[in-house]
Design an enzyme around this catalytic site. Structure first.
Site, short mmCIF file in Angstrom:
data_model
loop_
_atom_site.label_atom_id
_atom_site.label_comp_id
_atom_site.label_asym_id
_atom_site.label_seq_id
_atom_site.Cartn_x
_atom_site.Cartn_y
_atom_site.Cartn_z
N CYS A 1 0.83 -1.22 0.00
CA CYS A 1 0.00 0.00 0.00
C CYS A 1 0.85 1.26 0.00
CB CYS A 1 -0.93 0.00 1.20
SG CYS A 1 -1.89 -1.50 1.35
N HIS B 1 -3.07 6.91 3.48
CA HIS B 1 -3.54 5.66 2.87
C HIS B 1 -4.90 5.33 3.47
CE1 HIS B 1 -4.00 1.64 1.61
NE2 HIS B 1 -3.56 1.07 2.72
N ASN C 1 -10.13 -0.27 1.09
CA ASN C 1 -8.67 -0.20 0.97
C ASN C 1 -8.27 -0.71 -0.42
OD1 ASN C 1 -5.92 -0.65 1.06
ND2 ASN C 1 -5.92 -1.57 3.10
O1 UT7 Z 1 -3.28 -1.52 3.85
C1 UT7 Z 1 -2.78 -2.23 4.93
C2 UT7 Z 1 -3.69 -3.39 5.13
N1 UT7 Z 1 -4.24 -3.64 6.40
C3 UT7 Z 1 -4.82 -2.81 7.29
O2 UT7 Z 1 -4.79 -1.62 7.20
C4 UT7 Z 1 -5.55 -3.46 8.41
C5 UT7 Z 1 -5.27 -2.86 9.75
N2 UT7 Z 1 -6.16 -3.46 10.74
C6 UT7 Z 1 -7.45 -3.12 10.87
O3 UT7 Z 1 -7.95 -2.27 10.15
C7 UT7 Z 1 -8.24 -3.76 11.96
O4 UT7 Z 1 -7.39 -4.51 12.79
C8 UT7 Z 1 -9.40 -4.68 11.43
C9 UT7 Z 1 -10.49 -3.83 10.79
C10 UT7 Z 1 -8.86 -5.67 10.41
C11 UT7 Z 1 -10.03 -5.45 12.56
O5 UT7 Z 1 -10.51 -4.56 13.57
P1 UT7 Z 1 -10.20 -4.80 15.11
O6 UT7 Z 1 -10.90 -3.77 15.87
O7 UT7 Z 1 -8.71 -4.92 15.24
O8 UT7 Z 1 -10.93 -6.18 15.34
P2 UT7 Z 1 -10.30 -7.55 15.84
O9 UT7 Z 1 -9.44 -8.15 14.79
O10 UT7 Z 1 -9.70 -7.33 17.20
O11 UT7 Z 1 -11.58 -8.43 15.97
C12 UT7 Z 1 -12.59 -8.15 16.94
C13 UT7 Z 1 -13.69 -9.17 16.78
C14 UT7 Z 1 -13.20 -10.61 16.72
O12 UT7 Z 1 -14.12 -11.41 17.42
P3 UT7 Z 1 -13.77 -11.95 18.90
O13 UT7 Z 1 -12.52 -12.76 18.74
O14 UT7 Z 1 -13.55 -10.71 19.74
O15 UT7 Z 1 -14.97 -12.72 19.27
C15 UT7 Z 1 -13.27 -10.96 15.26
O16 UT7 Z 1 -13.47 -12.34 15.02
O17 UT7 Z 1 -14.40 -8.96 15.55
C16 UT7 Z 1 -14.48 -10.17 14.82
N3 UT7 Z 1 -14.52 -9.89 13.40
C17 UT7 Z 1 -15.64 -9.62 12.72
N4 UT7 Z 1 -16.92 -9.57 13.11
C18 UT7 Z 1 -17.84 -9.26 12.18
C19 UT7 Z 1 -13.46 -9.78 12.54
N5 UT7 Z 1 -13.90 -9.47 11.31
C20 UT7 Z 1 -15.24 -9.37 11.40
C21 UT7 Z 1 -16.26 -9.06 10.46
N6 UT7 Z 1 -17.53 -9.00 10.89
N7 UT7 Z 1 -15.99 -8.80 9.17
#
Ligand code: UT7
Length: 326
Positions: A113, A252, A282
């Protein structure tokens, strides 16, 4: 040393829109989760017949038209992408042919990215040195083809698109400072494991879904929050400016929470931080040029403004650039 400015911009966006509601029907997620955790409302998805090259052609032609530059007068084409049409030849070479840029060198640049800003800074070096005078830089992705549509952790985030700019020498302003960096120790937090020489494509790699993006979202999030603001500050330092001088910050477009944190680190009010990720998600290498194009179109950038671009991504990598708009 000659100065380098952006003389033209162009984009290409696929027609098909995939909304958060559509995703609710495909995987175990909710519109509300995606919106509140990322800020994304919808993204574009390329048609079955479309390739990254097609997006490059449209964005590139538009940027050349905007700059009033004939393709035959291009000296260099750089395509920043993680989704080239093929591993080789470079998509930039295919683009060189399609544009009729018969005097241009061409190569692809792979910095995730951060790729477009890496490309912009790289192209500017050829202009500063006097070697070249007209460079086309394109950031283009069809991420939907390397997205695991069964993985809710990643598939809600990405979209397809392209943005391009033409670089030319300028008398004043232009690129004033930059910061490029990498931390390969974190490379495994965001990767596509198979299809290269380490794990060539096989039935086994396909069965294990190793040809799709894999990401540890939390680790990338933590890295991004630090990297984007820090890179912008270093680039400002090189330009002998401070964050008070920023007229518009174009980060970004990965996640609204990451963008808000970077804006806070730079002490910027909301109106100085540009965001369009709600419409496109993204788009990796395409995200910053897509945002820059829309910011100019909306009249958010005027001559003499200090614009700061800052990205982070696979590598892990980061890249920021400070531009005095011409
Ligand atoms: O260009 C570079 C590429 N990458 C990025 O920029 C990504 C950077 N990271 C992020 O943007 C965030 O970490 C995410 C959006 C990917 C995730 O957000 P988060 O607040 O860090 O959530 P998390 O990974 O801590 O997940 C929280 C909960 C989990 O459930 P449990 O374990 O707490 O029960 C996940 O399983 O949310 C769950 N979860 C979802 N729930 C509904 C993860 N994805 C989803 C989804 N819908 N799509």
């Amino acid at each position: 040393m000659r100065r380098t400015g952006i003389s033209g911009l162009g984009i290409s966006i696929p027609d098909k829109v995939l909304t958060n509601r559509d995703l609710e029907k495909m995987i175990d997620t909710t519109e509300e989760w995606i919106r509140t955790r990322t800020g994304i409302l919808e993204r574009r998805i390329a048609g079955d017949e479309q390739t990254t090259l097609d997006l490059c052609i449209e964005a590139g032609e538009n940027a050349l038209k905007d700059a009033g530059v004939d393709a035959a007068n291009l000296d260099l084409i750089i395509v920043a992408t993680v989704t080239p049409d093929m591993l080789f030849p470079a998509t930039a070479c295919l683009l060189q042919d399609k544009l009729g840029a018969k005097n241009a060198a061409a190569f692809d640049l792979e910095a995730g990215c951060s790729g477009f800003v890496y490309g912009l800074v790289t192209g500017a070096q050829y202009i500063s040195s006097g070697a070249y005078s007209r460079v086309l830089v394109v950031g283009a992705e069809i991420l939907s083809r390397i997205t695991d549509w069964e993985d809710r952790n990643t598939c809600v985030l990405f979209g397809d698109g392209a943005g391009a700019c033409v670089l030319e020498p300028v008398e004043k302003g232009g690129l004033l400072g930059f910061d490029l960096g990498s931390d390969g120790a974190g490379g495994h937090f965001l990767d596509l494991p198979a299809g290269g020489s380490r794990l060539p494509a096989s039935r086994d790699t396909v069965a294990r879904r190793l040809h799709y993006i894999r990401m540890d979202g939390n680790q990338v999030f933590k890295f991004a929050v630090k990297a984007m603001g820090r890179a912008a500050l270093k680039a400002l330092d090189m330009a002998k400016l401070s964050s008070d001088d920023i007229d518009l910050f174009i980060p970004h477009q990965a996640n609204k929470r990451i963008i808000d944190a970077a804006g806070r680190k730079l002490g910027l009010p909301e109106e100085k931080v540009f965001m369009n990720l709600e419409k496109y998600g993204n788009t990796s290498g395409a995200s910053i040029p897509l945002a820059l194009y829309e910011a100019v179109g909306e009249g958010r950038i005027n001559q003499g403004d200090i614009v700061v671009l800052s990205g982070f991504g696979a590598g892990l990598s980061w890249a920021a650039a400070v531009i005095e708009w011409n």
